[in-house]
Design an enzyme around this catalytic site. Structure first.
Site, short mmCIF file in Angstrom:
data_model
loop_
_atom_site.label_atom_id
_atom_site.label_comp_id
_atom_site.label_asym_id
_atom_site.label_seq_id
_atom_site.Cartn_x
_atom_site.Cartn_y
_atom_site.Cartn_z
N ASP A 102 -6.78 80.36 68.33
CA ASP A 102 -5.93 81.20 68.00
C ASP A 102 -6.26 81.78 66.56
O ASP A 102 -5.75 82.97 66.21
CB ASP A 102 -4.34 80.36 67.69
CG ASP A 102 -4.51 79.09 67.17
OD1 ASP A 102 -5.58 78.49 67.01
OD2 ASP A 102 -3.63 78.73 66.51
N ASP A 105 -9.50 80.51 60.06
CA ASP A 105 -8.90 80.51 58.91
C ASP A 105 -10.02 80.14 57.84
O ASP A 105 -10.75 81.00 57.32
CB ASP A 105 -7.39 79.54 58.77
CG ASP A 105 -6.72 79.70 57.66
OD1 ASP A 105 -7.29 79.79 56.52
OD2 ASP A 105 -5.56 79.31 58.00
C1 PRP Z 1 -5.54 75.42 63.50
C2 PRP Z 1 -6.00 76.55 64.63
C3 PRP Z 1 -7.61 76.55 64.59
C4 PRP Z 1 -7.67 75.84 63.18
C5 PRP Z 1 -8.05 76.88 62.10
O1 PRP Z 1 -5.12 74.18 64.34
O2 PRP Z 1 -5.62 76.32 65.90
O3 PRP Z 1 -7.98 75.35 65.45
O4 PRP Z 1 -6.33 75.53 62.44
O5 PRP Z 1 -8.29 76.55 60.93
P1 PRP Z 1 -9.57 76.43 59.91
O6 PRP Z 1 -10.47 77.66 60.29
O7 PRP Z 1 -9.07 76.33 58.52
O8 PRP Z 1 -10.35 75.31 60.27
P2 PRP Z 1 -4.31 73.25 63.88
O9 PRP Z 1 -5.27 71.92 63.31
O10 PRP Z 1 -3.15 73.58 62.90
O11 PRP Z 1 -3.69 72.52 64.99
P3 PRP Z 1 -2.88 73.36 66.29
O12 PRP Z 1 -3.78 74.17 66.98
O13 PRP Z 1 -2.25 72.29 67.34
O14 PRP Z 1 -1.96 74.01 65.71
#
Ligand code: PRP
Length: 182
Positions: A102, A105
């Site tokens: 999704d 970041d």
């Molecule tokens: C979010 C998103 C990505 C990740 C990106 O997952 O879905 O997998 O963070 O962040 P990064 O580039 O800083 O690593 P999250 O851990 O929030 O879990 P979720 O998908 O269940 O919301």
């Protein structure tokens, strides 16, 4: 009824904006994967809504698998240490893997996934992400295809959460500051 949409200060991408971008991403993937049956991997939970729309917009036959990596906990910023909460059920060796995220970041999750699945002998590895937030990047990595680039705003909806809420909003909105600062 509780109107969770009221917690957004504005809508960034409407359901129509998203659908148009999903269609374009699917066409790009169909071209890339022509003649193959990729293993499409949804990184739960954030990507699941995008994943379901994306694979249905693709003409390429795919196999689907799911994996949970978690880095954010219930807060609003990445800890930078993604952990495997649930692994894939299918073997990756020799497969053309289509990883669906999704958001990219800090990039730590993507680096971890590339290491992990690359180490299992994937034949090829393609990453498609709904959103790219380059201003927050801590490691030099990016998706092969991103639908939207966003600034450093707290966004929710279409799979993205705050404290596990708002994932089922059909659009992507900017969360009101008072919600996550209270
Ligand atoms: C979010 C998103 C990505 C990740 C990106 O997952 O879905 O997998 O963070 O962040 P990064 O580039 O800083 O690593 P999250 O851990 O929030 O879990 P979720 O998908 O269940 O919301």
């Amino acid at each position: 009824m509780m109107e969770q949409g009221n917690d957004c200060e504005r809508i960034l991408f409407t359901a129509e904006d998203i659908a148009a971008q999903v269609k374009k991403a699917a066409a790009w993937l169909d071209e890339r994967f022509e003649g193959t049956v990729p293993l499409a991997v949804s990184v739960l939970k954030g990507s699941v809504i995008f994943f379901c729309d994306l694979v249905r917009a693709m003409k390429t036959p795919v196999q689907m698998d799911f994996m949970t990596l978690s880095s954010y906990g219930s807060g609003s910023s990445s800890s930078g240490m993604p952990k495997i909460v649930m692994d894939l059920s299918a073997p990756v060796e020799g497969r053309d893997v289509l990883l669906v995220e999704d958001i990219v970041d800090s990039g730590h999750t993507l680096v971890k996934l590339k290491e992990l699945l690359g180490g299992r002998g994937a034949k090829s590895f393609t990453v498609v992400s709904l959103l790219d937030k380059p201003s927050r990047r801590e490691v030099d990595v990016k998706a092969d295809y991103s639908c939207f680039t966003v600034g450093n705003e707290f966004i929710v909806g279409y799979g993205l959460d705050y404290a596990q809420r708002y994932r089922n909003l059909p659009y992507i909105g900017v969360l009101k500051r008072e919600i996550y600062e209270k």
